[in-house]
Design an enzyme around this catalytic site. Structure first.
Site, mmCIF file in Angstrom:
data_model
loop_
_atom_site.group_PDB
_atom_site.id
_atom_site.type_symbol
_atom_site.label_atom_id
_atom_site.label_comp_id
_atom_site.label_asym_id
_atom_site.label_seq_id
_atom_site.Cartn_x
_atom_site.Cartn_y
_atom_site.Cartn_z
ATOM 1 N N LYS A 35 0.697 -1.188 0.090
ATOM 2 C CA LYS A 35 -0.036 -0.006 0.057
ATOM 3 C C LYS A 35 0.749 1.102 -0.255
ATOM 4 C CE LYS A 35 -0.834 0.199 5.140
ATOM 5 N NZ LYS A 35 0.008 1.555 5.008
ATOM 6 N N THR A 36 1.862 1.198 0.744
ATOM 7 C CA THR A 36 2.869 2.366 0.726
ATOM 8 C C THR A 36 3.377 2.677 -0.511
ATOM 9 O OG1 THR A 36 3.631 2.002 2.940
ATOM 10 C CG2 THR A 36 4.816 3.627 1.931
ATOM 11 N N ASP A 220 -3.687 7.419 4.197
ATOM 12 C CA ASP A 220 -3.204 6.080 4.368
ATOM 13 C C ASP A 220 -3.946 5.763 5.908
ATOM 14 O OD1 ASP A 220 -1.703 3.791 4.614
ATOM 15 O OD2 ASP A 220 0.282 4.601 5.106
ATOM 16 N N GLU A 221 -4.105 4.259 5.925
ATOM 17 C CA GLU A 221 -4.549 3.545 7.061
ATOM 18 C C GLU A 221 -5.971 4.427 7.523
ATOM 19 O OE1 GLU A 221 -3.242 1.194 8.273
ATOM 20 O OE2 GLU A 221 -1.118 1.390 8.449
ATOM 21 N N GLN A 251 -7.920 -4.975 9.058
ATOM 22 C CA GLN A 251 -6.662 -4.466 10.058
ATOM 23 C C GLN A 251 -7.151 -3.320 11.350
ATOM 24 O OE1 GLN A 251 -2.611 -5.039 8.719
ATOM 25 N NE2 GLN A 251 -3.492 -4.844 6.651
ATOM 26 N N ARG A 606 1.872 -10.907 10.129
ATOM 27 C CA ARG A 606 3.060 -10.514 10.605
ATOM 28 C C ARG A 606 4.075 -11.223 10.139
ATOM 29 N NH1 ARG A 606 1.599 -6.132 9.510
ATOM 30 N NH2 ARG A 606 -0.113 -7.319 9.118
#
Length: 720
Positions: A35-36, A220-221, A251, A606
């Site tokens: 995503k970044t 973002d997020e 998330q 993770r």
């Protein structure tokens, strides 16, 4: 125009998102889906292809660290600076906005930011002033109440107590808190957002200016935004359809601090013509880990839905360990970490132990120490949160704004100068009666000779010190000013005499503060900015950041919440038991249970190569031995993806529905056998060690809990 440098490194879904034409775009970006990269390439696309100017782009990140990294990656890709672009956290951007419009917002030009610790201390002082008992009105509870109301856009004046005594008192405290902050010219984190939103809402001219300026808003997020943040975005965007939102409802794990997963879930209803792009290709984890995580999160009925996949192979199965107790769990995890480092070539920093509550870390720390494995508990105290740094910053804050009550009270008697608690309480009282700042009350006390001679002399020294420093504020650099303030304050001599053994460390930290000021001023992009005011804001915002640094080769221990955004080749998700994970406070609330499942999903994703899930069949909680059930989350994992590392006493493995062969203990008993002792009564065999006459057996008795018994003398019999 050649767009290949922007699009070629991307997969098809990423390209679709980056090159989306016009309108609002919602990117559902799964864990490890890049995503970044999408955000960075989207901004490059806007600047190069759509010919937007950097100053017409606003990008919101979740941490200050992410903001710095995003800006650096954009500049590297475009080979040009993007100084005019607004990139930062919601709090950082709101601060920048209010600095530009301080008069319109009714703020002093040199307003200061209260970090969470300063806010807590201010509330404690306020409770004392109001003669309220902290045992009945806990400062943390008051702090949470105030912040939650602000996150919902509510002032004290907007609240109705409904005749409830608790609510009456909370509103009273909130009112006094607002007045104290206004008098001192300070804003807490929640106030930054609320004040910025109110100004945009109430001033159409300012609203029009920023709606015209920002032609692209990227976030973002997005799943972690709260009510006031979403309202702020909607005001900035208006009907321009210029929102590019990246997030993952699977998330969203911060509901306990105000985040509303409903923002991302209802966005398409708020903006019906939104283009939705799903990023489902994962570049982090093995196929087996992703399949298990997909199966788990599919049990959340309100999710928007996506299915993570990878081009990599299936990899190892997810491994489940059913420990006899929490000590056995810690030993097992530490030993597997040792094996991973010794036999698989992993670095210690590539191994992470995740847990639901911080109290679980102690046993893992002990087990790692016994094996000589260095570790780090992630999220420890950061640089700008250390006491000596906050002391030095308080002096600097008084230079910028002496009406800052929190800063004034923090260093009024640091280093000790003979100003006692009684004097401080008297000054608080005078400030409250006169509705003025502590600094003003202090000066009035000196003019009117209201205090004893010794206290008067000490206060006069303090006032002279601050006045002298303010007059000498015109130093060549911010670093020079910081050094002068530190030396004049007497803090170095104070810490040299400290008896806690940390004097040298604290002095080194003060030296690092001077270096931090030097680096900050060198990197300051805004030539119009006040370096001191900007540095103080930077320090406060960094203290409130959610990420921590650390690059030593040590085992990583952290809560599942802290693990978000990180990845490790070897991951242990521990304590997967009913009442612990999902937490007991969540099991009766459908929305909170969904968030607990999302938290488990975050923990599992993770892991890059190996994932262990562990639980204890008995665990000492709240001072007593308990036998928790394995978590329902384990029952939601497909049996073919999970491998039992050790069989255990319950007839069926939680979650896989297949029987496990009982393991031998000692003396003919097996783990899980029901036994009877002539004194302790009925119990279950949990563990054993040793052989022959030295063999011992551990039994969890219904009446007295867990006991180790020498088998030769135990007089145990199988229960009928």
């Amino acid at each position: 125009m050649d767009v290949s440098p922007i699009l070629d490194p991307l997969n098809p879904a990423q390209r679709e998102a980056v090159s989306a034409a016009g309108g609002n775009v919602l990117v559902l970006a799964g864990a490890g889906s890049g995503k970044t990269r999408v955000l960075v390439h989207r901004i490059a696309w806007l600047l190069q292809v759509e010919q937007l100017q950097p100053w017409s782009v606003l990008a919101v990140t979740f941490t200050n660290k992410a903001a710095r990294e995003m800006r650096a990656r954009i500049e590297e890709m475009l080979a040009q600076p993007v100084g005019g672009m607004w990139v930062g956290t919601f709090h950082g951007l709101a601060h920048r906005f209010l600095r530009a419009h301080w008069q319109d917002a009714g703020l002093p030009q040199q307003f200061q930011i209260l970090d969470s610790d300063d806010q807590f201390r201010l509330i404690r002082r306020l409770l004392k002033t109001l003669a309220l008992d902290e045992a009945r009105w806990p400062p943390r509870q008051v702090q949470g109440y105030i912040n939650k109301r602000k996150d919902e856009g509510l002032r004290a004046a907007h609240l109705d107590d409904g005749g409830d005594f608790f609510e009456q008192q909370m509103i009273r405290i909130y009112c006094e808190y607002e007045e104290t902050c206004t008098r001192g010219g300070v804003l807490d984190f929640a106030e930054l957002l609320l004040r910025a939103h109110e100004l945009l809402r109430e001033r159409p001219d300012i609203q029009h200016h920023y709606r015209t300026r920002f032609r692209a808003l990227l976030v973002d997020e997005f799943q972690d935004t709260n009510a006031i943040q979403y309202a702020w975005l909607r005001l900035l965007s208006g009907d321009h359809n210029n929102l590019f939102l990246v997030g993952d409802d699977d998330q969203s794990i911060y509901g306990w601090r105000g985040a509303k997963v409903e923002n991302i879930q209802s966005f398409q209803r708020d903006y019906p013509n939104t283009q939705v792009v799903r990023l489902e290709q994962n570049y982090r984890s093995t196929g087996t880990i992703l399949a298990a995580a997909n199966a788990l999160i599919a049990n959340n009925p309100t999710r928007l839905g996506k299915e993570l996949w990878t081009e990599d192979g299936a990899g190892d199965p997810v491994r489940l360990y059913a420990a006899f107790n929490e000590i056995d769990e810690a030993r097992f995890v530490a030993e597997r970490v040792r094996q991973g480092c010794a036999e698989s070539g992993l670095r210690r920093s590539e191994c992470a132990i995740l847990y639901r509550t911080t109290a679980q870390s102690r046993l893992f720390e002990e087990a790692l120490m016994q094996l000589g494995l260095p570790y780090r508990v992630y999220g420890g105290q950061k640089f700008f949160e250390r006491a000596e740094i906050k002391d030095a910053l308080a002096y600097l804050r008084l230079l910028a704004h002496p009406e800052d009550d929190a800063a004034c009270e923090r260093v009024l008697n640091v280093p000790p100068r003979g100003i006692g608690a009684r004097t401080v309480e008297r000054l608080r009282h005078e400030a409250r009666e006169a509705r003025c700042s502590l600094w003003h009350a202090l000066n009035q006390a000196l003019v009117g000779n209201l205090l004893p001679a010794r206290a008067t002399g000490a206060l006069r020294q303090f006032v002279e010190l601050i006045t002298r420093l303010r007059e000498a504020r015109d130093q060549p650099t911010l670093a020079d000013l910081t050094l002068q303030v530190i030396e004049a304050s007497g803090l170095p001599a104070h810490y040299e005499k400290a008896k806690d053994g940390r004097g040298i460390d604290r002095l080194e930290n003060l030296e690092q503060l001077v270096e931090a000021a030097r680096r900050f001023e060198a990197e300051l992009h805004d030539e119009e900015a006040d370096p001191l005011g900007s540095f103080l804001a930077h320090a406060a915002l960094e203290a409130g950041d959610t990420q921590a640094d650390g690059h030593e080769d040590v085992v990583q221990l952290m809560t599942l919440h802290s693990a978000k955004g990180l990845e490790f080749p070897l991951v242990f998700v521990t304590g997967v038991e009913e009442g612990l994970f999902p937490h007991s406070l969540s099991v009766d609330d459908a929305s909170r249970l969904e968030e607990e499942r999302r938290l488990c999903y975050v923990g599992m994703t993770r892991a890059m190569r190996q994932l262990y899930l562990t639980y204890a069949e008995t665990r000492r909680l709240h001072g007593r031995e308990e036998a928790p059930m394995p978590s329902r989350f384990l029952r939601e994992l497909p049996a073919e993806l999970v491998e039992d590392v050790r069989a255990h006493r319950r007839g069926k493995r939680a979650g896989l529905g297949r029987a496990s062969a009982p393991m031998a203990a000692a003396g003919g008993f097996r783990l899980g056998d029901q036994v009877v002792h002539p004194k302790f009564g009925r119990g279950v065999v949990l563990n054993s060690e040793g052989t022959g006459s030295s063999a011992r057996i551990q039994v969890n008795f219904e009446a007295v809990g867990s006991k180790w018994l020498v088998l030769a003398y135990a007089r145990l019999e199988r229960a009928e």
